[in-house]
Design an enzyme around this catalytic site. Structure first.
Site, PDB file in Angstrom:
ATOM      1  N   HIS A  39      -9.483   1.478   4.836  1.00 12.11           N
ATOM      2  CA  HIS A  39      -8.196   1.531   5.623  1.00 12.11           C
ATOM      3  C   HIS A  39      -8.561   2.496   6.679  1.00 12.11           C
ATOM      4  CE1 HIS A  39      -3.904   2.545   6.466  1.00 12.11           C
ATOM      5  NE2 HIS A  39      -3.757   1.563   5.840  1.00 12.11           N
ATOM      6  N   GLU A  91      -6.765   4.862   7.977  1.00 14.52           N
ATOM      7  CA  GLU A  91      -6.611   6.305   7.834  1.00 14.52           C
ATOM      8  C   GLU A  91      -7.558   6.810   6.973  1.00 14.52           C
ATOM      9  OE1 GLU A  91      -2.681   5.657   5.501  1.00 14.52           O
ATOM     10  OE2 GLU A  91      -1.898   4.774   7.460  1.00 14.52           O
ATOM     11  N   SER A 111       3.182  -2.566  10.254  1.00 16.17           N
ATOM     12  CA  SER A 111       4.611  -2.716  10.857  1.00 16.17           C
ATOM     13  C   SER A 111       5.370  -4.196  10.260  1.00 16.17           C
ATOM     14  CB  SER A 111       4.986  -2.387  11.820  1.00 16.17           C
ATOM     15  OG  SER A 111       4.578  -0.944  12.223  1.00 16.17           O
ATOM     16  N   LYS A 114       0.212   4.308  -0.142  1.00 15.02           N
ATOM     17  CA  LYS A 114      -0.512   5.621   0.312  1.00 15.02           C
ATOM     18  C   LYS A 114      -0.155   6.802  -0.501  1.00 15.02           C
ATOM     19  CE  LYS A 114       0.516   3.300   4.782  1.00 15.02           C
ATOM     20  NZ  LYS A 114       0.260   3.645   6.458  1.00 15.02           N
ATOM     21  N   ASN A 127       0.857  -0.944  -0.204  1.00 19.88           N
ATOM     22  CA  ASN A 127      -0.066  -0.025  -0.009  1.00 19.88           C
ATOM     23  C   ASN A 127       0.768   0.960  -0.012  1.00 19.88           C
ATOM     24  OD1 ASN A 127      -1.838   1.949   0.548  1.00 19.88           O
ATOM     25  ND2 ASN A 127      -2.290   1.553   2.576  1.00 19.88           N
ATOM     26  N   GLY A 162       2.442   1.829  10.777  1.00 24.52           N
ATOM     27  CA  GLY A 162       3.654   2.795  10.557  1.00 24.52           C
ATOM     28  C   GLY A 162       4.221   3.062  11.962  1.00 24.52           C
ATOM     29  N   GLU A 215      -5.616  -4.777  10.290  1.00 22.78           N
ATOM     30  CA  GLU A 215      -4.615  -4.055  10.624  1.00 22.78           C
ATOM     31  C   GLU A 215      -4.691  -3.361  11.968  1.00 22.78           C
ATOM     32  OE1 GLU A 215      -2.344  -2.850   6.687  1.00 22.78           O
ATOM     33  OE2 GLU A 215      -4.220  -1.412   6.881  1.00 22.78           O
TER      34      GLU A 215
HETATM   35  C1  PEP Z   1      -0.682   0.121   5.925  1.00 24.53           C
HETATM   36  O1  PEP Z   1      -0.764   1.432   5.649  1.00 24.53           O
HETATM   37  O2  PEP Z   1      -1.531  -0.703   5.431  1.00 24.53           O
HETATM   38  C2  PEP Z   1       0.180  -0.599   6.724  1.00 24.53           C
HETATM   39  C3  PEP Z   1       0.134  -1.800   7.308  1.00 24.53           C
HETATM   40  O3  PEP Z   1       1.421   0.479   7.005  1.00 24.53           O
HETATM   41  P1  PEP Z   1       2.814  -0.188   7.991  1.00 24.53           P
HETATM   42  O4  PEP Z   1       3.107  -1.436   7.023  1.00 24.53           O
HETATM   43  O5  PEP Z   1       3.518   1.148   7.294  1.00 24.53           O
HETATM   44  O6  PEP Z   1       2.629  -0.253   9.056  1.00 24.53           O
END
Ligand code: PEP
Length: 248
Positions: A96, A98, A208, A13, A11, A170, A164
């Site tokens: 997501h 966000e 992460s 972003k 992803n 992140g 998630e």
């Molecule tokens: C994500 O944005 O879906 C995500 C898992 O980000 P990260 O791997 O940076 O934690």
């Protein structure tokens, strides 16, 4: 989409530019792991570029969101699922964290997006997960159950969900194996009870994931892959994660 392999999906972003994307996708195109189904969710302006660059291999391209409004109309700034399909996208991330946080997306909105995606033969990847206070107060399964309730009444025989935990996205803080195993088992059970026993499921873990923790995460029962943010922007790190994918 391939439903019997582990999905390693990036992803991006709000990252990327034409030159970096080209380099990254060219490097990813050389990866050879037959156990992994590789996908990239790219920002809207780069979808055509990404689709074009991967057309000679099996990497799939998707979007990070789609409009709740169907097809076309007077919705300035929106991008419909129809347009994504027209550009060659295969999947779209839905809900997501966000988007839930910054754009107040709730189940009513997300259901419209899922319906629009399915109507265009895009695979929606529904993202679910609890915040830290919700986990600390023991509400994580209730929160995820409420988020999965958006699937009620859908008529599908395949479904993809990304678990998630918001506190792991992140942050460098990964959920531990027991937490991941418990939630993935719960998600499977919920989906089977909502959509019926015959549905084929991919449940990805996200939060992460990196080259160092991927092997452990991808070996957990009912982890059918990973949704990778930050580490998907670096070809080497993403390639190392992909190398740990295994056939189930
Ligand atoms: C994500 O944005 O879906 C995500 C898992 O980000 P990260 O791997 O940076 O934690």
């Amino acid at each position: 989409m391939i439903w019997h392999k582990q999905w390693i999906f990036g992803n991006w972003k709000m990252h990327g530019n034409l030159a970096d994307n080209a380099r990254l996708l060219q490097q990813l195109s050389t990866i050879n792991n037959n156990n992994a189904h590789i996908g990239i969710a790219a920002p809207f302006p780069y979808l055509l570029q990404a689709v074009d660059l991967v057309k000679n291999n099996s990497i799939v391209i998707g979007a990070e969101d789609c409009s709740r409004f169907a097809d076309k109309g007077a919705y300035t700034g929106e991008v419909s699922a129809t347009m994504l399909a027209d550009c060659g996208a295969d999947f779209v991330l839905i809900g997501h964290s966000e988007r839930r946080t910054y754009f107040n997306e709730n189940n009513e909105i997300l259901r419209k997006k899922i319906d629009n995606a399915l109507a265009c033969n895009l695979i929606p990847i529904l993202c679910v997960g609890e915040t830290l206070p919700q986990r600390q107060s023991g509400q994580e399964t209730a929160v995820v159950a409420e988020q999965l309730a958006v699937l009620q009444g859908l008529s599908v025989n395949h479904i993809a969900v990304a678990y998630e935990p918001v506190w792991a996205i992140g942050t460098g803080q990964v959920a531990n194996s027991e937490q991941i195993a418990a939630m993935h088992a719960f998600i499977y059970q919920e989906i089977l009870s909502i959509l019926g026993e015959n549905v084929t499921i991919r449940t990805l873990y996200g939060g992460s994931v990196n080259a160092n923790n991927a092997a452990e995460i991808l070996s957990i029962d009912k982890v059918d892959g990973a949704l990778v943010g930050g580490a998907s922007l670096k070809a080497d790190a993403f390639a190392e994660i992909i190398a740990h994918a295994k056939t189930e």
